[in-house]
Design a protein around this motif. Structure first.
Motif, PDB file in Angstrom:
ATOM      1  N   ARG A  65     -30.280  -9.865  17.037  1.00  0.00           N
ATOM      2  CA  ARG A  65     -30.670  -8.421  17.055  1.00  0.00           C
ATOM      3  C   ARG A  65     -32.246  -8.313  18.025  1.00  0.00           C
ATOM      4  NH1 ARG A  65     -30.784  -3.223  16.012  1.00  0.00           N
ATOM      5  NH2 ARG A  65     -32.096  -2.214  15.255  1.00  0.00           N
ATOM      6  N   THR A  66     -33.013  -9.186  17.591  1.00  0.00           N
ATOM      7  CA  THR A  66     -34.367  -9.232  18.066  1.00  0.00           C
ATOM      8  C   THR A  66     -34.257  -9.389  19.545  1.00  0.00           C
ATOM      9  OG1 THR A  66     -35.505  -9.788  16.006  1.00  0.00           O
ATOM     10  CG2 THR A  66     -36.726 -10.236  18.098  1.00  0.00           C
ATOM     11  N   ASN A  68     -31.788  -8.823  21.460  1.00  0.00           N
ATOM     12  CA  ASN A  68     -31.004  -7.631  22.287  1.00  0.00           C
ATOM     13  C   ASN A  68     -31.824  -6.610  22.263  1.00  0.00           C
ATOM     14  OD1 ASN A  68     -28.693  -9.172  22.582  1.00  0.00           O
ATOM     15  ND2 ASN A  68     -27.792  -8.333  20.689  1.00  0.00           N
TER      16      ASN A  68
END
Length: 107
Positions: A65-66, A68
């Motif tokens: 997530r970080t 992306n």
């Protein structure tokens, strides 16, 4: 634009140990730590692929997530500076840089 490093058509250039990205137009953008890590990973891969697993292994604190979110922000930063980043998503794998990328170590 710096006279010591005139832009080469089509080349994206990392300057200042990878902390600044110079677009083919000569416009420079400062990079965050994770953005810099992404470009250094791209440079170390001859096919210019940024594999999520490789980057996350190199940066233990980085989640998918970080990564992306960082790529999304980087694309927005480059778009705001007047260009389109030639970094394309390869679903399930990572990203591929389809432009010309180099690093100038003297800057």
């Amino acid at each position: 634009m710096n006279a010591l490093h005139p832009p080469v058509d089509g080349w994206w250039t990392l300057l200042y140990r990878g902390w600044t990205l110079q677009m083919p137009s000569g416009v420079r953008v400062d990079l965050t730590e994770i953005e810099r890590a992404c470009f250094l990973c791209l440079l170390s891969n001859p096919r210019r692929e940024l594999l999520r697993d490789e980057l996350m292994a190199a940066r233990r604190r980085t989640s998918m997530r970080t990564l992306n979110v960082a790529i999304c922000r980087l694309r927005g930063k480059i778009r705001k500076a007047g260009a389109r980043l030639p970094l394309h998503t390869v679903h399930g794998v990572g990203y591929a840089f389809l432009g010309n990328l180099r690093e100038l170590s003297s800057a």
